[in-house]
Design an enzyme around this catalytic site. Structure first.
Site, PDB file in Angstrom:
ATOM      1  N   ARG A   1       5.336  89.931  51.190  1.00  0.00           N
ATOM      2  CA  ARG A   1       6.394  89.522  52.180  1.00  0.00           C
ATOM      3  C   ARG A   1       8.042  89.158  52.175  1.00  0.00           C
ATOM      4  O   ARG A   1       8.391  89.810  50.629  1.00  0.00           O
ATOM      5  CB  ARG A   1       5.577  88.165  52.259  1.00  0.00           C
ATOM      6  CG  ARG A   1       6.848  86.968  50.670  1.00  0.00           C
ATOM      7  CD  ARG A   1       5.453  86.377  50.575  1.00  0.00           C
ATOM      8  NE  ARG A   1       4.133  86.634  49.578  1.00  0.00           N
ATOM      9  CZ  ARG A   1       4.022  86.381  48.355  1.00  0.00           C
ATOM     10  NH1 ARG A   1       3.754  85.085  48.071  1.00  0.00           N
ATOM     11  NH2 ARG A   1       3.220  86.691  47.842  1.00  0.00           N
TER      12      ARG A   1
ATOM     13  N   CYS B   1      21.091  71.616  49.106  1.00  0.00           N
ATOM     14  CA  CYS B   1      20.411  73.258  49.963  1.00  0.00           C
ATOM     15  C   CYS B   1      20.732  74.507  48.811  1.00  0.00           C
ATOM     16  O   CYS B   1      21.867  74.585  48.196  1.00  0.00           O
ATOM     17  CB  CYS B   1      20.684  73.612  51.174  1.00  0.00           C
ATOM     18  SG  CYS B   1      20.105  75.453  51.526  1.00  0.00           S
TER      19      CYS B   1
ATOM     20  N   ASP C   1      10.877  77.670  41.525  1.00  0.00           N
ATOM     21  CA  ASP C   1      11.241  79.215  41.799  1.00  0.00           C
ATOM     22  C   ASP C   1      12.492  79.654  40.876  1.00  0.00           C
ATOM     23  O   ASP C   1      13.242  78.751  40.241  1.00  0.00           O
ATOM     24  CB  ASP C   1      12.047  79.418  43.280  1.00  0.00           C
ATOM     25  CG  ASP C   1      12.253  80.497  43.850  1.00  0.00           C
ATOM     26  OD1 ASP C   1      11.730  81.746  43.369  1.00  0.00           O
ATOM     27  OD2 ASP C   1      12.083  80.204  44.967  1.00  0.00           O
TER      28      ASP C   1
ATOM     29  N   LYS D   1       7.710  82.343  42.330  1.00  0.00           N
ATOM     30  CA  LYS D   1       7.350  81.010  42.272  1.00  0.00           C
ATOM     31  C   LYS D   1       6.472  80.637  41.797  1.00  0.00           C
ATOM     32  O   LYS D   1       5.620  81.950  41.471  1.00  0.00           O
ATOM     33  CB  LYS D   1       7.247  79.888  43.733  1.00  0.00           C
ATOM     34  CG  LYS D   1       8.294  80.133  44.519  1.00  0.00           C
ATOM     35  CD  LYS D   1       8.135  79.481  46.285  1.00  0.00           C
ATOM     36  CE  LYS D   1       9.287  79.478  46.575  1.00  0.00           C
ATOM     37  NZ  LYS D   1       9.073  80.618  47.336  1.00  0.00           N
TER      38      LYS D   1
END
Length: 349
Positions: A95, A111, A309, A316
């Site tokens: 991915r 964030c 993570d 992860k």
């Protein structure tokens, strides 16, 4: 992209809305100069609700963001070191992440990309997107492409349709995923045209970032219902945050409400080591205890995986059970990409 009308995006506007005291203006200007500020009308309304503190804490800047712990990083999950072409990150064999823009309808104060989002649009040109598509074509092992950013949910339906259509044409890409806050923080953007862009032959899964039940307004639930009626599968991801969702009752309320709205809780993230986020950090042992309280007391359908993570882009790992152990002053985690890695956890505030 969705309109920025009526957003709060400056310290002056924060003071006008009585969200911060005038005495903090100087410090907050320093914060805003480094980390972008934006609070959507939907989240402004949620802050006025009875339990709006859990929402305010996520989006209203504080001078604590200027406090930096030595273990905190500007790129805590290693985006830049795993970027083969602009706008892409490729850490896992099957991915890859595609970041078509670097702006959001709101800016979370925790964030992990806080040092790069919001400074400009970061909108990938047609040519840059073409190079990203070419890279994906050259990597037959990429089974899934995940749109993230910034928030790809604020792309116009036309641009979103273009990106998804191009990805659909790549034979080995068999699954698409979009990570977004839009249905919750800017539900007015979830229109028929938006949903039509997501209904494709290749499965498109939408993963919604939501951290407290108080974010799920009537308008947000309507947006989720519209997506459900279109057959779009919905998952959620949540970040474990001090003062927002660090009790079993708060997490249970959120996860049950998500399932009631046909959203499957997917991940509960341990907070990444982003600069200036120490006041949000919940120690891993507390997170594990919360998961133990939830397990067995709520339906398995309501339980996400508790994930860490590993800094540096090493992947992860689930940390509620197995794959992590305490060794002196550090945690030792096993990466799904191979090897054991040391994770030194900062002291909680």
């Amino acid at each position: 992209m969705t309109t920025r009308r009526n957003r709060i995006s400056t310290v002056e506007q924060l003071m006008q809305a009585n969200l911060v005291p005038a005495s903090s203006a100087n410090h907050l200007e320093q914060v805003a100069a480094k980390y972008s500020v934006a609070i959507s009308p939907a989240m402004q309304a949620a802050m006025l609700a009875e339990d709006g503190t859990s929402v305010s804490r996520q989006f209203v800047p504080t001078e604590l963001e200027l406090v930096h712990h030595p273990s905190e990083l500007s790129d805590p999950i290693g985006d830049s070191s795993h970027s083969p072409v602009p706008g892409m990150t490729h850490r896992y064999p099957d991915r890859a992440l595609l970041m078509p823009l670097l702006v959001c309808p709101v800016y979370c104060r925790f964030c992990f990309r806080r040092e790069v989002v919001g400074q400009d649009t970061g909108l990938l040109s047609r040519e840059a997107l073409g190079r990203a598509f070419d890279y994906i074509r050259s990597q037959p092992g990429i089974w899934e492409v995940i749109l993230t950013g910034g928030d790809p949910g604020i792309l116009s339906p036309k641009r979103l349709n273009y990106i998804l259509a191009e990805l659909e044409r790549i034979e080995h890409v068999q699954n698409l995923r979009i990570h977004t806050r839009v249905p919750v923080v800017a539900p007015e953007h979830v229109t028929k045209e938006f949903c039509d862009a997501l209904v494709r032959n290749t499965p498109v899964w939408v993963v919604i970032h939501v951290n407290s039940a108080e974010e799920l307004s009537g308008e947000a639930k309507e947006a989720l219902a519209m997506m459900n009626r279109c057959g779009i599968p919905l998952l959620s991801q949540t970040v474990l945050l001090r003062g927002v969702n660090d009790t079993a009752e708060q997490l249970e309320s959120l996860f049950r409400e998500l399932v009631r709205n046909r959203v499957r809780p997917y991940y509960l993230h341990q907070l990444d080591l982003a600069s200036g986020t120490g006041h949000f950090r919940v120690p891993i042992e507390e997170g594990q205890a919360l998961m133990r309280q939830l397990r067995g007391n709520v339906s398995g359908l309501c339980l996400p995986q508790y994930m860490l993570d590993i800094p540096g882009g090493r992947g992860k790992v689930p940390i509620d059970v197995g794959m992590i152990e305490r060794m002196q002053d550090a945690w030792i985690v096993e990466s799904p990409l191979g090897g054991r890695h040391q994770y030194i956890e900062p002291s909680p505030w």
